[in-house]
Design an enzyme around this catalytic site. Structure first.
Site, PDB file in Angstrom:
ATOM      1  N   ASN A  92      38.247 -10.357   9.281  1.00 18.69           N
ATOM      2  CA  ASN A  92      37.163 -10.797   8.402  1.00 18.69           C
ATOM      3  C   ASN A  92      36.576 -12.119   8.879  1.00 18.69           C
ATOM      4  OD1 ASN A  92      37.855  -8.585   6.878  1.00 18.69           O
ATOM      5  ND2 ASN A  92      39.127  -9.738   5.430  1.00 18.69           N
ATOM      6  N   HIS A 109      37.652 -12.075  14.942  1.00 15.91           N
ATOM      7  CA  HIS A 109      36.248 -11.683  15.111  1.00 15.91           C
ATOM      8  C   HIS A 109      35.296 -12.792  14.730  1.00 15.91           C
ATOM      9  CE1 HIS A 109      37.418  -7.158  14.966  1.00 15.91           C
ATOM     10  NE2 HIS A 109      37.587  -7.690  16.155  1.00 15.91           N
ATOM     11  N   CYS A 136      22.048 -27.393  20.079  1.00 23.43           N
ATOM     12  CA  CYS A 136      23.478 -27.735  20.141  1.00 23.43           C
ATOM     13  C   CYS A 136      23.581 -29.253  20.299  1.00 23.43           C
ATOM     14  CB  CYS A 136      24.112 -27.035  21.343  1.00 23.43           C
ATOM     15  SG  CYS A 136      25.773 -27.621  21.754  1.00 23.43           S
ATOM     16  N   THR A 176      42.087  -2.193   5.987  1.00 26.49           N
ATOM     17  CA  THR A 176      41.234  -1.923   7.143  1.00 26.49           C
ATOM     18  C   THR A 176      41.195  -0.429   7.429  1.00 26.49           C
ATOM     19  OG1 THR A 176      40.765  -2.450   9.471  1.00 26.49           O
ATOM     20  CG2 THR A 176      43.083  -2.401   8.803  1.00 26.49           C
ATOM     21  N   SER A 177      40.031   0.020   7.890  1.00 28.13           N
ATOM     22  CA  SER A 177      39.822   1.454   8.118  1.00 28.13           C
ATOM     23  C   SER A 177      40.393   1.908   9.452  1.00 28.13           C
ATOM     24  CB  SER A 177      38.310   1.756   8.103  1.00 28.13           C
ATOM     25  OG  SER A 177      37.674   1.029   9.151  1.00 28.13           O
ATOM     26  N   ALA A 219      44.353  -3.819  -2.870  1.00 28.60           N
ATOM     27  CA  ALA A 219      45.133  -4.914  -2.283  1.00 28.60           C
ATOM     28  C   ALA A 219      45.562  -5.922  -3.341  1.00 28.60           C
ATOM     29  CB  ALA A 219      44.292  -5.604  -1.210  1.00 28.60           C
TER      30      ALA A 219
HETATM   31  C1  BV8 Z   1      35.838  -5.038  22.648  1.00 29.86           C
HETATM   32  C2  BV8 Z   1      32.606  -9.162  13.133  1.00 29.86           C
HETATM   33  C3  BV8 Z   1      36.010  -5.168  25.006  1.00 29.86           C
HETATM   34  C4  BV8 Z   1      31.206  -9.083  12.706  1.00 29.86           C
HETATM   35  C5  BV8 Z   1      33.289  -6.964  13.872  1.00 29.86           C
HETATM   36  C6  BV8 Z   1      31.258   1.529  23.131  1.00 29.86           C
HETATM   37  C7  BV8 Z   1      30.521   0.410  23.473  1.00 29.86           C
HETATM   38  C8  BV8 Z   1      31.007  -0.896  23.254  1.00 29.86           C
HETATM   39  C9  BV8 Z   1      32.262  -1.068  22.691  1.00 29.86           C
HETATM   40  C10 BV8 Z   1      32.982   0.066  22.337  1.00 29.86           C
HETATM   41  C11 BV8 Z   1      32.505   1.359  22.546  1.00 29.86           C
HETATM   42  N1  BV8 Z   1      33.450   2.227  22.090  1.00 29.86           N
HETATM   43  C12 BV8 Z   1      34.496   1.526  21.600  1.00 29.86           C
HETATM   44  C13 BV8 Z   1      34.233   0.226  21.758  1.00 29.86           C
HETATM   45  C14 BV8 Z   1      35.082  -0.870  21.372  1.00 29.86           C
HETATM   46  C15 BV8 Z   1      34.533  -1.410  20.045  1.00 29.86           C
HETATM   47  C16 BV8 Z   1      34.913  -0.442  18.952  1.00 29.86           C
HETATM   48  O1  BV8 Z   1      36.077  -0.352  18.609  1.00 29.86           O
HETATM   49  N2  BV8 Z   1      33.903   0.303  18.446  1.00 29.86           N
HETATM   50  C17 BV8 Z   1      34.170   1.260  17.384  1.00 29.86           C
HETATM   51  C18 BV8 Z   1      32.947   1.347  16.465  1.00 29.86           C
HETATM   52  C19 BV8 Z   1      34.502   2.594  18.023  1.00 29.86           C
HETATM   53  N3  BV8 Z   1      35.158  -2.695  19.874  1.00 29.86           N
HETATM   54  C20 BV8 Z   1      34.566  -3.791  20.364  1.00 29.86           C
HETATM   55  O2  BV8 Z   1      33.467  -3.808  20.878  1.00 29.86           O
HETATM   56  C21 BV8 Z   1      35.403  -5.050  20.282  1.00 29.86           C
HETATM   57  N4  BV8 Z   1      35.402  -5.670  21.565  1.00 29.86           N
HETATM   58  O3  BV8 Z   1      36.267  -3.913  22.660  1.00 29.86           O
HETATM   59  O4  BV8 Z   1      35.706  -5.799  23.770  1.00 29.86           O
HETATM   60  C22 BV8 Z   1      35.816  -6.156  26.063  1.00 29.86           C
HETATM   61  C23 BV8 Z   1      36.744  -6.179  27.088  1.00 29.86           C
HETATM   62  C24 BV8 Z   1      36.566  -7.092  28.100  1.00 29.86           C
HETATM   63  C25 BV8 Z   1      35.502  -7.995  28.065  1.00 29.86           C
HETATM   64  C26 BV8 Z   1      34.591  -7.947  27.021  1.00 29.86           C
HETATM   65  C27 BV8 Z   1      34.733  -7.034  25.999  1.00 29.86           C
HETATM   66  C28 BV8 Z   1      34.845  -6.069  19.316  1.00 29.86           C
HETATM   67  C29 BV8 Z   1      34.706  -5.484  17.948  1.00 29.86           C
HETATM   68  C30 BV8 Z   1      34.368  -6.602  16.968  1.00 29.86           C
HETATM   69  C31 BV8 Z   1      33.084  -6.289  16.225  1.00 29.86           C
HETATM   70  N5  BV8 Z   1      32.930  -7.236  15.115  1.00 29.86           N
HETATM   71  N6  BV8 Z   1      33.210  -7.864  12.900  1.00 29.86           N
HETATM   72  C32 BV8 Z   1      31.036  -9.049  11.234  1.00 29.86           C
HETATM   73  O5  BV8 Z   1      32.003  -9.017  10.458  1.00 29.86           O
HETATM   74  O6  BV8 Z   1      29.848  -9.078  10.855  1.00 29.86           O
HETATM   75  S1  BV8 Z   1      33.929  -5.452  13.506  1.00 29.86           S
HETATM   76  C33 BV8 Z   1      34.130  -5.239  11.820  1.00 29.86           C
HETATM   77  O7  BV8 Z   1      34.405  -3.852  11.550  1.00 29.86           O
HETATM   78  C34 BV8 Z   1      35.351  -5.915  11.246  1.00 29.86           C
HETATM   79  O8  BV8 Z   1      35.573  -7.174  11.794  1.00 29.86           O
HETATM   80  C35 BV8 Z   1      36.491  -4.970  11.524  1.00 29.86           C
HETATM   81  O9  BV8 Z   1      37.084  -5.252  12.768  1.00 29.86           O
HETATM   82  C36 BV8 Z   1      35.801  -3.656  11.683  1.00 29.86           C
HETATM   83  C37 BV8 Z   1      36.351  -2.623  10.723  1.00 29.86           C
HETATM   84  O10 BV8 Z   1      36.065  -3.057   9.472  1.00 29.86           O
HETATM   85  P1  BV8 Z   1      37.205  -3.100   8.340  1.00 29.86           P
HETATM   86  O11 BV8 Z   1      37.606  -4.520   8.188  1.00 29.86           O
HETATM   87  O12 BV8 Z   1      38.289  -2.126   8.598  1.00 29.86           O
HETATM   88  O13 BV8 Z   1      36.336  -2.647   7.109  1.00 29.86           O
HETATM   89  P2  BV8 Z   1      35.886  -1.166   6.748  1.00 29.86           P
HETATM   90  O14 BV8 Z   1      34.748  -1.280   5.784  1.00 29.86           O
HETATM   91  O15 BV8 Z   1      35.709  -0.356   7.997  1.00 29.86           O
HETATM   92  O16 BV8 Z   1      37.164  -0.578   5.998  1.00 29.86           O
HETATM   93  C38 BV8 Z   1      37.595  -1.207   4.809  1.00 29.86           C
HETATM   94  C39 BV8 Z   1      38.926  -0.573   4.449  1.00 29.86           C
HETATM   95  O17 BV8 Z   1      39.415  -1.216   3.279  1.00 29.86           O
HETATM   96  C40 BV8 Z   1      38.811   0.906   4.115  1.00 29.86           C
HETATM   97  O18 BV8 Z   1      39.882   1.596   4.732  1.00 29.86           O
HETATM   98  C41 BV8 Z   1      38.945   0.956   2.596  1.00 29.86           C
HETATM   99  O19 BV8 Z   1      39.635   2.105   2.153  1.00 29.86           O
HETATM  100  C42 BV8 Z   1      39.794  -0.261   2.326  1.00 29.86           C
HETATM  101  N7  BV8 Z   1      39.569  -0.863   1.012  1.00 29.86           N
HETATM  102  C43 BV8 Z   1      38.400  -0.960   0.326  1.00 29.86           C
HETATM  103  N8  BV8 Z   1      38.631  -1.620  -0.842  1.00 29.86           N
HETATM  104  C44 BV8 Z   1      39.956  -1.958  -0.858  1.00 29.86           C
HETATM  105  C45 BV8 Z   1      40.551  -1.481   0.314  1.00 29.86           C
HETATM  106  N9  BV8 Z   1      41.845  -1.655   0.593  1.00 29.86           N
HETATM  107  C46 BV8 Z   1      42.591  -2.320  -0.321  1.00 29.86           C
HETATM  108  N10 BV8 Z   1      42.085  -2.803  -1.469  1.00 29.86           N
HETATM  109  C47 BV8 Z   1      40.786  -2.645  -1.777  1.00 29.86           C
HETATM  110  N11 BV8 Z   1      40.305  -3.137  -2.932  1.00 29.86           N
END
Ligand code: BV8
Length: 228
Positions: A92, A109, A136, A176-177, A219
């Protein structure tokens, strides 16, 4: 938690949901009609800096309207009381873990309350709006950007995180998902090193199959129960 000394906790948007911060992939997981993945990339920042900066300005401004919830507060109590090693790795970018009192915390992140100079790499606390082209004060370049890890960018402190996972006796994932890597792969890494693994989430996630135990629920209830 008798034989457990070293704990790693991973949190995602679900830990802040009960504070009123929208998750990414819940209902209406769009922002102003844009898929999240489309405003969180270096390409989007280059193509439409006003849109991307506004996306983060609005979320930074909204921090003042939310408070830490019972899950954040329970993790902060664990942080204060736990005698062994503890690291809370959050995906987060909000500041609710800090405001709850957590100290052994790492934002993999980035953070809304920080600005990064794309020219010199210096980062500084930032709480106001951040217009594109802001100068900056370290190097003078008009290159301040949100201090956020975009898709395709390397998350922060990966070596430290991986070294800590290698020593963990327990890995707990909260809210987290399991959709985004490398964070979604931490459970497998920790498990391969012999850690016990626990998932606390509202619903089953993409990673649930990798956890020794999954508890389903909000949570705000599951985390205090687990910490106590
Ligand atoms: C990297 C910051 C390599 C911003 C975020 C193709 C092209 C490019 C990259 C990729 C690609 N394919 C795969 C990748 C890798 C990519 C990736 O994984 N993509 C996915 C979509 C397939 N990853 C990256 O690019 C990462 N970097 O790989 O770098 C590299 C290597 C060498 C050199 C350079 C680079 C970087 C990823 C970071 C992106 N930034 N956030 C912002 O916040 O605005 S990601 C963002 O979404 C979050 O930070 C988090 O990581 C991610 C998932 O979100 P969640 O936190 O899980 O939230 P979500 O809504 O999804 O789920 C919520 C969960 O909570 C649910 O399960 C729900 O049921 C639950 N919930 C809801 N309410 C409750 C609850 N649980 C409990 N109690 C409740 N009340």
């Amino acid at each position: 938690m008798s034989s457990i000394r070293n704990i790693v906790v991973l949190t995602g948007a679900g830990v802040s949901a009960e504070s009123g911060i929208a998750t990414f992939r819940g209902p209406g997981g769009l922002w102003e009609g844009h898929r999240f993945e489309d405003v969180c990339t270096p390409q989007a920042l280059t193509a439409d800096p006003v849109l991307v900066h506004r996306f983060y300005d609005l979320r930074r401004a909204a921090l003042g309207e939310v408070e830490p919830n019972a899950a954040h507060l329970a993790l902060a109590r664990l942080d204060r009381a736990w005698p062994g090693e503890l690291l809370i790795v959050t995906q987060n970018v909000d500041d609710l873990h800090e405001r709850a009192g957590a100290r052994r915390l790492l934002h993999m992140h980035g953070e809304l309350t920080s600005a990064l100079c794309a020219a010199c790499g210096v980062r500084r606390a930032w709480h106001a709006a951040l217009p594109p082209g802001t100068q900056c004060d370290a190097c003078g370049a008009a290159a301040l950007r949100p201090d956020i890890v975009f898709f395709g960018e390397m998350p922060y402190a990966m070596e430290r995180i991986e070294a800590t996972l290698a020593e963990a006796d327990l890995f707990v994932s909260i809210g987290t998902s399991g959709a985004v890597y490398p964070a979604a792969g931490f459970v497998q890494l920790a498990g391969a090193y012999g850690a016990d693994t626990l998932e606390l989430n509202l619903e089953r996630s993409a990673g649930s199959g990798f956890f020794a135990e999954t508890r389903l629920g909000p949570a705000g209830e599951l985390v205090p129960d687990w910490v106590e």
